[in-house]
Design a protein around this motif. Structure first.
Motif, mmCIF file in Angstrom:
data_model
loop_
_atom_site.group_PDB
_atom_site.id
_atom_site.type_symbol
_atom_site.label_atom_id
_atom_site.label_comp_id
_atom_site.label_asym_id
_atom_site.label_seq_id
_atom_site.Cartn_x
_atom_site.Cartn_y
_atom_site.Cartn_z
ATOM 1 N N UNK A 126 6.820 -15.152 0.983
ATOM 2 C CA UNK A 126 5.645 -16.024 0.973
ATOM 3 C C UNK A 126 4.354 -15.294 1.346
ATOM 4 N N UNK A 127 4.459 -14.244 2.166
ATOM 5 C CA UNK A 127 3.277 -13.493 2.575
ATOM 6 C C UNK A 127 3.354 -12.071 2.044
ATOM 7 N N UNK A 150 -4.483 -3.115 2.659
ATOM 8 C CA UNK A 150 -3.582 -2.617 3.708
ATOM 9 C C UNK A 150 -4.255 -1.487 4.478
ATOM 10 N N UNK A 151 -4.918 -0.581 3.757
ATOM 11 C CA UNK A 151 -5.619 0.519 4.423
ATOM 12 C C UNK A 151 -6.735 -0.011 5.320
ATOM 13 N N UNK A 152 -7.473 -0.971 4.809
ATOM 14 C CA UNK A 152 -8.562 -1.571 5.612
ATOM 15 C C UNK A 152 -7.996 -2.156 6.912
ATOM 16 N N UNK A 153 -6.841 -2.799 6.829
ATOM 17 C CA UNK A 153 -6.238 -3.427 8.009
ATOM 18 C C UNK A 153 -5.678 -2.369 8.958
ATOM 19 N N UNK A 154 -4.943 -1.359 8.427
ATOM 20 C CA UNK A 154 -4.324 -0.399 9.354
ATOM 21 C C UNK A 154 -5.340 0.502 10.038
ATOM 22 N N UNK A 155 -6.564 0.522 9.583
ATOM 23 C CA UNK A 155 -7.596 1.334 10.251
ATOM 24 C C UNK A 155 -8.140 0.663 11.519
ATOM 25 N N UNK A 183 1.575 -12.578 9.658
ATOM 26 C CA UNK A 183 1.816 -12.633 8.222
ATOM 27 C C UNK A 183 0.470 -12.846 7.542
ATOM 28 N N UNK A 184 0.192 -12.053 6.510
ATOM 29 C CA UNK A 184 -1.118 -12.118 5.862
ATOM 30 C C UNK A 184 -0.924 -12.298 4.361
ATOM 31 N N UNK A 185 -1.557 -13.310 3.811
ATOM 32 C CA UNK A 185 -1.563 -13.518 2.353
ATOM 33 C C UNK A 185 -2.896 -12.990 1.850
ATOM 34 N N UNK A 186 -2.841 -12.104 0.868
ATOM 35 C CA UNK A 186 -4.066 -11.471 0.372
ATOM 36 C C UNK A 186 -4.136 -11.541 -1.142
ATOM 37 N N UNK A 187 -5.311 -11.282 -1.661
ATOM 38 C CA UNK A 187 -5.504 -11.133 -3.099
ATOM 39 C C UNK A 187 -5.482 -9.648 -3.411
ATOM 40 N N UNK A 188 -4.520 -9.194 -4.219
ATOM 41 C CA UNK A 188 -4.486 -7.765 -4.544
ATOM 42 C C UNK A 188 -5.695 -7.370 -5.393
ATOM 43 N N UNK A 189 -6.084 -6.116 -5.271
ATOM 44 C CA UNK A 189 -7.225 -5.595 -6.015
ATOM 45 C C UNK A 189 -6.731 -4.927 -7.294
ATOM 46 N N UNK A 245 1.618 -1.822 9.555
ATOM 47 C CA UNK A 245 1.350 -2.732 8.436
ATOM 48 C C UNK A 245 2.444 -2.498 7.405
ATOM 49 N N UNK A 246 3.072 -3.588 6.955
ATOM 50 C CA UNK A 246 4.145 -3.495 5.972
ATOM 51 C C UNK A 246 3.828 -4.391 4.787
ATOM 52 N N UNK A 247 4.096 -3.927 3.570
ATOM 53 C CA UNK A 247 4.047 -4.768 2.381
ATOM 54 C C UNK A 247 5.372 -5.499 2.308
#
Length: 166
Positions: A105-106, A87-92, A72-78, A99-101
């Motif tokens: 909580x996450x 998400x693209x950076x992670x799935x590469x 589970x990853x909590x991120x700051x949206x751009x 990778x799922x949005x």
């Protein structure tokens, strides 16, 4: 029945068994082989059919000791692209299987497969958590897979119905 209905029928058949022969699909959908081939080609071209894969129960392969984790990853949206850029950076990353949005909580759920738990730990500490947008992670290790993509891995195939006799 419309072409779209036929496409959906074909997709449902291929989703259950991607090795199904075109002749069988044509027979099951009341289309000609040529029409079926054309519809499949169109859906491949339009990336409706994104690929074909084989579901493998790796626990049955000798000497295979893989580890699967859901992170589970909590991120700051751009601004302007939301969660898509991170998400693209992670799935590469090659280790990442999905990778799922998510709601809740996450923000993202990342499925990763590696050889060892240490490999997953290194991925989280060296690659994932160092990304600028990542605020926090929680890693869950998969202990056993019972069912995946609708396929039961270790099921009891015996018919549990009671025989009815007149």
């Amino acid at each position: 029945m419309t072409v779209n209905d036929k496409k959906i029928e074909i997709l449902e058949l291929l989703e259950k068994d991607s090795r199904l022969e075109v002749e069988k699909i044509a027979k099951m959908t009341d289309l000609s082989v040529e029409e079926t081939n054309q519809l499949i080609s169109e859906m491949e071209r339009d990336h409706i059919i994104a690929g074909y894969s084989t579901l493998i129960d790796w626990t049955k392969v000798l000497d295979y000791e893989g580890v699967t984790a859901m992170i589970d990853v909590k991120v700051t949206p751009t601004r302007g692209v939301g969660f898509d850029k991170v998400a693209e950076r992670i799935y590469r990353f090659p280790e990442v299987e999905a990778v799922y949005l998510m709601s809740g909580a996450y923000d993202l759920s990342v499925l990763i497969e590696a050889k060892t738990m240490s490999d997953i730990g290194r991925f989280v500490s060296d690659k994932l958590s160092t990304l600028e947008s990542v605020l926090s992670t929680t890693t869950h290790f998969v202990l056993k897979k019972y069912k995946h993509d609708g396929i039961i891995f270790e099921g009891d195939d015996d018919d549990k119905r009671i025989m009815v006799t007149p």
